[in-house]
Design a protein around this motif. Structure first.
Motif, PDB file in Angstrom:
ATOM      1  N   ASP A  75       0.830  -1.207   0.000  1.00  0.00           N
ATOM      2  CA  ASP A  75       0.000   0.000   0.000  1.00  0.00           C
ATOM      3  C   ASP A  75       0.866   1.258   0.000  1.00  0.00           C
ATOM      4  N   ILE A  76       1.974   1.211   0.750  1.00  0.00           N
ATOM      5  CA  ILE A  76       2.867   2.371   0.791  1.00  0.00           C
ATOM      6  C   ILE A  76       3.495   2.617  -0.572  1.00  0.00           C
ATOM      7  N   VAL A  77       3.982   1.535  -1.207  1.00  0.00           N
ATOM      8  CA  VAL A  77       4.593   1.665  -2.530  1.00  0.00           C
ATOM      9  C   VAL A  77       3.582   2.201  -3.534  1.00  0.00           C
ATOM     10  N   GLU A  78       2.348   1.674  -3.456  1.00  0.00           N
ATOM     11  CA  GLU A  78       1.310   2.134  -4.387  1.00  0.00           C
ATOM     12  C   GLU A  78       0.993   3.606  -4.171  1.00  0.00           C
ATOM     13  N   ALA A  79       0.926   4.032  -2.896  1.00  0.00           N
ATOM     14  CA  ALA A  79       0.630   5.424  -2.598  1.00  0.00           C
ATOM     15  C   ALA A  79       1.740   6.334  -3.120  1.00  0.00           C
ATOM     16  N   GLU A  80       2.983   5.908  -2.928  1.00  0.00           N
ATOM     17  CA  GLU A  80       4.106   6.721  -3.409  1.00  0.00           C
ATOM     18  C   GLU A  80       4.125   6.768  -4.936  1.00  0.00           C
ATOM     19  N   ALA A  81       3.845   5.618  -5.556  1.00  0.00           N
ATOM     20  CA  ALA A  81       3.840   5.574  -7.018  1.00  0.00           C
ATOM     21  C   ALA A  81       2.732   6.454  -7.583  1.00  0.00           C
ATOM     22  N   ALA A  82       1.558   6.403  -6.940  1.00  0.00           N
ATOM     23  CA  ALA A  82       0.444   7.223  -7.414  1.00  0.00           C
ATOM     24  C   ALA A  82       0.780   8.703  -7.285  1.00  0.00           C
ATOM     25  N   ALA A  83       1.423   9.057  -6.163  1.00  0.00           N
ATOM     26  CA  ALA A  83       1.788  10.455  -5.943  1.00  0.00           C
ATOM     27  C   ALA A  83       2.816  10.911  -6.978  1.00  0.00           C
ATOM     28  N   ALA A  84       3.716  10.007  -7.348  1.00  0.00           N
ATOM     29  CA  ALA A  84       4.754  10.358  -8.316  1.00  0.00           C
ATOM     30  C   ALA A  84       4.279  10.252  -9.754  1.00  0.00           C
TER      31      ALA A  84
END
Length: 296
Positions: A75-84
């Protein structure tokens, strides 16, 4: 050390079953990895690993915590990827695996076309004749031949392949055409010593024939070359000899006795939450492979 980093270290130890390997992969010292896991165990109040001089295994509590960690870290990786923006736009390096011949013949052209379409992307291919653990080996997409186990991965069926016995017209002129599987005992056979090779050849209706190959090689290409030269018969997946069949240089025999075709799937782990690089490549690969008449 923050909790997120400690969870990453714990998850990597669980996946590698090794403190030393985790230290190497994460560019840390082994004592730092040990301290991170010990601090996490103290914070949680439960033992996460059973450690001996020869093995590292998750405890029951550790197994449950590992599943939770995987979900949280994802979930953290997905959130960071979405933000980027990487969730919406393909970026990074795409890792793809397939068997050697299928990869060279049918997957590599798709990968290169994908790189042409997305010029900022890079790709890494792993073409090997073994089952790859795509999670542990950092693979984004796998193209697999054969029936899938219930792994929880997302899979799209794109075609099927037949396992065929073949030889050259010149060979059949000299030695005749086998009419039933048992006739293979009277023919010269070349075969591979690969991971799934067996001298017991299976056919429809549970018929089995043990062949005694006069030529054994570590590659399917050698058996195909021997068959093309008129030396003997070989057994391969039909896509491996597609051009030779179309050109009349090889002929399939015992077609009425073939087993059911083996399915081909494009497999990836994240499902609908996959990053853009995976989703866009899967869309291209599925369309291209389904349009391939040799596979459908």
């Amino acid at each position: 050390m923050d909790r997120w980093q400690a969870m990453r270290i714990f998850a990597k130890v669980a996946e590698t079953a090794s403190f030393a390997e985790t230290a190497r992969l994460m560019h840390m010292s082994p004592p730092a990895v040990t301290r991170a896991v010990a601090a996490l165990e103290e914070t949680i109040g439960a033992r996460l690993f059973v450690r001996t001089t020869r093995s590292v295994k998750l405890t029951e509590a550790g197994g449950r915590y590992y599943e939770d960690c995987r979900r949280i870290l994802s979930d953290i990786v997905e959130a960071e990827a979405a933000a980027a923006g990487s969730y919406a736009t393909p970026s990074g390096t795409l890792a793809v695996t397939a068997s050697v011949l299928f990869g060279h013949m049918h997957v590599l052209p798709i990968v290169t076309d994908y790189l042409d379409a997305y010029s900022t992307m890079a790709a890494r291919t792993l073409f090997v004749d073994r089952q790859v653990n795509i999670v542990e080996e950092g693979i984004d997409v796998a193209v697999r031949i054969g029936h899938l186990s219930d792994s929880g991965l997302t899979a799209a069926r794109v075609g099927s392949v037949r396992r065929v016995v073949c030889g050259s017209p010149a060979y059949f002129e000299r030695h005749g055409v086998p009419q039933k599987p048992q006739d293979l005992r009277d023919h010269r056979v070349a075969m591979s010593t690969g991971a799934w090779a067996s001298t017991e050849w299976r056919f429809a209706q549970d018929q089995r024939v043990t062949v005694h190959p006069a030529l054994m090689s570590n590659t399917n290409e050698a058996g195909i070359a021997a068959a093309l030269a008129g030396w003997g018969l070989t057994r391969v997946l039909h896509y491996q000899i597609g051009s030779a069949l179309l050109g009349g240089r090889l002929q399939v025999v015992l077609a009425d006795y073939e087993e059911e075709p083996l399915p081909i799937h494009v497999v990836y782990p994240e499902g609908r939450q996959a990053p853009a690089k995976v989703r866009t490549f899967v869309d291209l690969a599925v369309a291209r492979l389904r349009a391939n008449r040799l596979l459908n």
